[in-house]
Structure formats: structure tokens, C-alpha cells
Design an enzyme around this catalytic site. Structure first.
Site, short mmCIF file in Angstrom:
data_model
loop_
_atom_site.label_atom_id
_atom_site.label_comp_id
_atom_site.label_asym_id
_atom_site.label_seq_id
_atom_site.Cartn_x
_atom_site.Cartn_y
_atom_site.Cartn_z
N ARG A 15 -26.06 17.27 23.56
CA ARG A 15 -26.29 18.20 24.67
C ARG A 15 -27.39 17.74 25.62
O ARG A 15 -27.56 18.29 26.70
CB ARG A 15 -26.62 19.60 24.11
CG ARG A 15 -25.41 20.31 23.52
CD ARG A 15 -25.80 21.47 22.62
NE ARG A 15 -26.20 21.03 21.28
CZ ARG A 15 -26.64 21.85 20.32
NH1 ARG A 15 -26.72 23.14 20.55
NH2 ARG A 15 -26.97 21.36 19.14
N TYR A 367 -56.96 -5.05 49.66
CA TYR A 367 -56.42 -5.38 48.34
C TYR A 367 -57.43 -6.24 47.61
O TYR A 367 -57.79 -7.34 48.08
CB TYR A 367 -55.08 -6.13 48.44
CG TYR A 367 -54.65 -6.62 47.07
CD1 TYR A 367 -54.41 -5.70 46.05
CD2 TYR A 367 -54.55 -7.98 46.77
CE1 TYR A 367 -54.08 -6.11 44.77
CE2 TYR A 367 -54.21 -8.40 45.49
CZ TYR A 367 -53.98 -7.47 44.50
OH TYR A 367 -53.66 -7.88 43.23
C1 UD1 Z 1 -29.42 23.19 12.73
C2 UD1 Z 1 -29.00 24.12 11.59
C3 UD1 Z 1 -29.05 25.56 12.10
C4 UD1 Z 1 -30.44 25.87 12.63
C5 UD1 Z 1 -30.86 24.83 13.68
C6 UD1 Z 1 -32.31 25.03 14.05
C7 UD1 Z 1 -27.35 22.86 10.31
C8 UD1 Z 1 -25.94 22.67 10.01
N1 UD1 Z 1 -27.65 23.80 11.20
O1 UD1 Z 1 -28.44 23.32 13.76
O2 UD1 Z 1 -28.76 26.45 11.04
O3 UD1 Z 1 -30.46 27.17 13.20
O4 UD1 Z 1 -30.72 23.51 13.17
O5 UD1 Z 1 -32.70 24.17 15.08
O6 UD1 Z 1 -28.21 22.21 9.74
N2 UD1 Z 1 -29.30 15.36 12.12
C9 UD1 Z 1 -29.24 14.19 11.41
N3 UD1 Z 1 -28.02 13.78 10.94
C10 UD1 Z 1 -26.89 14.49 11.13
C11 UD1 Z 1 -26.96 15.68 11.88
C12 UD1 Z 1 -28.20 16.11 12.34
O7 UD1 Z 1 -30.25 13.52 11.19
O8 UD1 Z 1 -25.83 14.05 10.68
C13 UD1 Z 1 -30.63 15.80 12.61
C14 UD1 Z 1 -30.70 15.92 14.11
O9 UD1 Z 1 -31.11 14.70 14.70
C15 UD1 Z 1 -31.73 17.02 14.29
C16 UD1 Z 1 -31.56 17.88 13.06
O10 UD1 Z 1 -30.87 17.09 12.11
O11 UD1 Z 1 -33.04 16.50 14.31
C17 UD1 Z 1 -30.75 19.15 13.34
O12 UD1 Z 1 -29.47 18.77 13.80
P1 UD1 Z 1 -28.77 19.51 15.01
O13 UD1 Z 1 -27.47 18.88 15.26
O14 UD1 Z 1 -29.70 19.63 16.16
O15 UD1 Z 1 -28.51 20.93 14.32
P2 UD1 Z 1 -28.33 22.32 15.03
O16 UD1 Z 1 -26.96 22.43 15.54
O17 UD1 Z 1 -29.45 22.55 15.97
CA CA Z 2 -31.15 21.28 16.80
#
Ligand code: UD1
Ligand code: CA
Length: 457
Positions: A15, A367
Site C-alpha cells: 500500500r 565561492y
Molecule cells: C497485522 C495483523 C493484524 C494487526 C496489524 C497491526 C496479521 C495477519 N495481522 O496486519 O491483526 O491488526 O498487523 O498493525 O498478522 N510481515 C513479514 N512477513 C510476511 C508478512 C508480514 O515479515 O509474510 C511483516 C510486515 O513487514 C510488517 C508486519 O509483518 O512489518 C505486519 O504485516 P502487515 O502485512 O503490515 O500486517 P497487517 O495487515 O497490518
Molecule cells: Ca501493518
């Protein structure tokens, strides 16, 4: 009891619509993940593991200055539970508490993190989740409670419309007991709208097994805001800057317009300094006491002494300005320029890798590069150090009390001795001994009545 920290930073951050890794986007001048690592460090963890994946090499390279970080690469990225699993080889023998942080949640405080660990330990929970009750829960996982007890977490995309009205959200920050943790994480399926392995599913798994799951609810919602879009980044930027402005005002700094005070987190400003609108102070910049910084000034990684006046639209990077000096408008100092006590640098003057002695003046249009300029030197308008011969940069030395006439070129390497004078319009290619006058412009020729005679033709 041992504490281990895992920071999740492998996600793409779709996003953000960015070619750069999300956790390296800057909040008040610092990459998001730096905030998270600083907060984690306050726990004095036994180990800190960063899970990287998307643009892994760049994230790792940006963090080389941190000692004692371990990295694991998650490829492909199959969700937050899968991300935690990649740390299993590193943490298989670890005991105690695992604190899981998101690289994109920058404003969590060390106090909240300590509360999380304390609550987790004292309640002997299998997991403790940091939650918050927010106005607009859209996009977050929702905390589903049965009675007082947390029962499970449901993601936005999987929630029923009734569940979507729940305003208590999952911050994505947890403490887990390491014992049996990875076994439980292995049992997480990807049966959901995003076909991902969701870490929050652990809550339901532990509850089914009759294990205790605890929550810590924060009241300051900004602490758990995750950054997923540019708009969210801008909103948090505003918050951090607002906070910084309040701190500086409390310490005795006048801000004409706090809303346009763009100060990075680590900037310091002394008491009784006045800062006009639209000033940016960035990186490791310090400004002393009793200064006045006018509109449109940008100062990056520089040290400004006490009682310095910087007029409008100056750019100062990696430089030093000593007490009582005055600058601008429209001056440019860069690359280790060093302005002495009480010196004056006027409009459209650029200095690079140049020390400019106490009480010296360069009022207009000059300069000065790769130069050492002594005290009480006068640099006339239009003076240029010709420091580059097409191959290398050469040094100019101007000793104490010298006077450089307007529109002179000093062809480096060259030295103008103590108290010497250079006549206006000179091109100086040879050293000028102390106390002498050097002129290089030819004798003036004047043709009487030239204008009248031309008209006649
Ligand atoms: C996640 C939580 C959600 C919470 C929110 C808070 C899950 C499924 N959902 O959603 O419940 O309300 O955070 O901000 O966990 N990441 C990885 N590897 C992956 C996927 C994600 O390292 O395969 C890392 C991302 O870089 C990020 C964090 O995990 O730093 C959270 O991932 P993101 O995709 O932002 O989760 P949200 O949809 O925000
Ligand atoms: Ca997040």
C-alpha cells in the site's frame, strides 16, 4: 528471565506503492525500523532477530551500524506466522519470553513494552497481545472477547459485519512464552481470505488448548499505529513533529509557527533561540542558545553555536557555525565548512570544505572551496577560489587580515599572505607574500568621446 526480540520486516508494504522497503521510509528523518529497534533495545534482550524478505539486502545494509542484530530471510513471504517460523532455527534453544514487534509500528514506547513483558510474565500466559480501542478500526485485526477473556483475533478481510464493528484492535505486538511456541506456530493453517499464515491465529489455538492468553490495552493509540500508506506516514510525521516542537518550546525555544517547524527527532536547540516559520533542522543538527533562524532555512547534520543569526533561505549541510556568526540570506555551506566566531557570510556565498576564521567577512556573491581562511579577512564580492584544475581539487590559503578585492579569482594552489591585498579584478596564480599588494588586471584604457563618435557613424 530471558527476553528475545523478533522484528518483522519482510513484507512488501504494497500500500506504500514504493520501490523502497517500507521499514526504510523515514519518519521525522529516521527510518521506521530505527524507532522499533531503539524501543526493543530498552528491554536489553538476549537476542534481537530481524526478519527480512522484500528488498532484504537493502534493509540489512541500512542496519549494519547496529551491533548484535541477527537477520533471517523469509522468502517467499507467506504471512506473519510464517515470518516467525523463519526464526525457529535461531531460537530453537532459547527460553523465556519472545517479544514480537512489527517493523512498521514506530511509536511504541519502551514503557509499554516493559508493561507487556511484566504482565506476560506475572500472568504466566502463553501469549500476551497489545491491544487498543480506536475510533476507526478499519484494516486492523479485531479482538473477539468472550466475556472478559480474549477468544481469538479476526482479520478485517475475514471478519463478519458484526465483528467489523468491534473497535478493539490487535496492535501486532505480542509477548510469547518460548516453551512450545514454535509447535503451536507450525499448526497455523492458511485457511483465510488472504491465503496467509496469520500469527494472530495463535490466540484461538492457545485458548482451545486451555492455555491462558493475556492482553495489555494501551490508551495512547498513536503508540500502536502501523504505517501502511503514505497518508498514515504523513499523519504520524505530523504527530512526531508536533511532539518535538512541544519539547523544544518547553525547553525555552520560541517557535513562531510550530506547525511548520520540521525538526528531526535527534535535533537539539538551546534556550532563547527564535525559529521563524518553515525551518527544517535535520539529522544530527544542534543549534545553540540565543540564535535566530529565519524562514526557509534548512540545516542538516550541522552544529550551530550560540548567538548565531541565519537569515532567510540558507542551506547548511555537514558544517559548523561558531558563536556570534551571521549568515545569509541565501548562503550555502556544505561539506565541512567551518565559520569562525563572529564571522559574516552574506548573500549568495557558497563555502565548501573551507574554514573561515573569526571575524572574517564574505558579504556577497563568492565561492570559497577547499580553502583555509584566517581571521579578520575581507573577501570582496565576486571572489572565486578556482579550486579545480580539471583533475584534482587544490587548496587556497588566505592568511589573517588579508583583503581580497572584488571580482578576484584565486587559482589554487595559492597562498595570500598575512595582511596582503589583492586588487579588484585580479587573477592570482602566484603566491602573494605577506604585506604586499597584488594586481593582475591591465592598465585601464579610456577613449574620450567614443559614444558621440559612434552615433555620428
Ligand atoms: C497485522 C495483523 C493484524 C494487526 C496489524 C497491526 C496479521 C495477519 N495481522 O496486519 O491483526 O491488526 O498487523 O498493525 O498478522 N510481515 C513479514 N512477513 C510476511 C508478512 C508480514 O515479515 O509474510 C511483516 C510486515 O513487514 C510488517 C508486519 O509483518 O512489518 C505486519 O504485516 P502487515 O502485512 O503490515 O500486517 P497487517 O495487515 O497490518
Ligand atoms: Ca501493518
Amino acid at each position: 528471565m530471558d527476553v528475545h526480540v523478533v522484528v518483522l520486516a519482510a513484507g512488501k508494504g504494497t500500500r506504500m506503492k514504493s520501490a523502497h522497503p517500507k521499514v526504510l521510509h523515514r519518519l521525522a528523518g529516521l527510518p521506521l525500523i530505527e524507532y522499533v529497534l531503539a524501543t526493543a533495545a530498552a528491554l536489553h534482550p538476549r537476542s534481537t532477530v530481524v526478519v527480512i524478505g522484500h528488498e532484504a539486502a537493502r534493509v540489512r545494509a541500512a542496519l549494519t551500524h547496529h551491533r548484535g542484530l541477527a537477520f533471517v530471510v523469509q522468502e517467499p513471504q507467506l504471512g506473519t506466522a510464517h515470518a516467525l517460523l523463519t526464526t525457529e532455527p535461531l531460537l530453537a534453544q532459547a527460553t523465556g519470553t519472545l517479544v514480537l514487534l512489527s517493523g512498521d509500528v514506530p511509536l511504541l514506547t519502551a514503557e509499554t513494552l516493559q508493561t507487556l513483558v511484566d504482565r506476560h510474565t506475572s500472568s504466566q500466559a502463553a501469549a500476551t497481545v497489545v491491544t487498543a480501542v480506536v475510533e476507526d478500526p478499519y484494516g486492523y485485526g479485531r479482538i473477539v472477547r468472550v466475556g472478559e477473556q480474549i477468544a481469538r483475533i479476526v482479520e478485517e478481510k475475514d471478519a463478519t459485519s458484526a465483528e467489523r464493528t468491534i473497535r478493539e484492535i490487535n496492535s501486532g505486538i505480542y509477548a510469547f512464552s518460548l516453551e512450545g511456541l514454535f509447535d503451536a506456530v507450525h499448526s497455523i493453517a492458511a485457511e483465510n481470505a488472504q491465503r496467509e499464515h496469520y500469527l494472530p491465529d495463535l490466540v484461538a489455538i492457545f485458548r482451545r488448548r486451555g492455555q491462558h492468553v493475556e492482553t495489555v490495552t494501551v490508551t495512547n493509540v498513536a503508540e500502536i499505529r502501523g504505517i501502511n500508506s503514505r497518508a498514515e506516514l504523513a499523519a504520524l510525521n505530523r504527530k512526531v513533529r508536533e511532539q518535538k516542537a512541544l519539547e523544544l518550546m518547553a525547553a525555552g525555544v520560541t517557535l513562531d509557527d510550530p506547525a511548520t517547524a520540521y525538526f528531526d527527532r535527534d535535533v537539539t536547540v538551546g534556550a532563547d533561540t527564535i525559529i521563524h516559520p518553515n525551518v527544517s533542522l535535520e539529522g544530527r543538527t544542534t543549534v545553540g542558545r540565543g540564535c535566530e533562524i529565519h524562514s526557509g532555512v534548512r540545516i542538516v547534520n550541522s552544529t550551530i553555536g550560540d548567538g548565531v543569526v541565519v537569515l532567510n533561505h540558507c542551506l547548511i549541510t555537514d558544517s559548523r557555525v561558531r558563536d556570534g556568526a551571521s549568515l545569509g540570506p541565501f548562503a550555502h555551506l556544505r561539506n565541512a565548512a567551518d565559520i569562525g566566531d563572529g564571522a559574516h557570510i552574506g548573500n549568495f556565498v557558497e563555502l565548501k570544505k573551507t574554514t573561515f576564521g573569526a571575524g572574517s567577512k564574505a558579504g556577497h556573491l563568492a565561492y570559497l572551496g577547499d580553502a583555509t581562511i584566517g581571521e579578520k579577512v575581507n573577501i570582496g564580492a565576486g571572489t572565486i577560489t578556482c579550486n579545480y584544475d580539471g583533475e584534482r581539487k587544490n587548496q587556497t590559503t588566505i592568511e589573517d587580515g588579508a583583503f581580497i578585492g572584488s571580482d578576484s579569482q584565486l587559482v589554487a594552489p595559492v597562498t595570500v599572505g598575512k595582511g596582503a591585498y589583492v586588487g579588484s579584478g585580479s587573477t592570482i596564480r602566484e603566491n602573494v607574500p605577506p604585506g604586499s599588494l597584488a594586481v593582475s588586471a591591465g592598465k585601464q584604457r579610456t577613449i574620450p568621446d567614443w559614444v558621440k563618435n559612434r552615433r555620428k557613424k
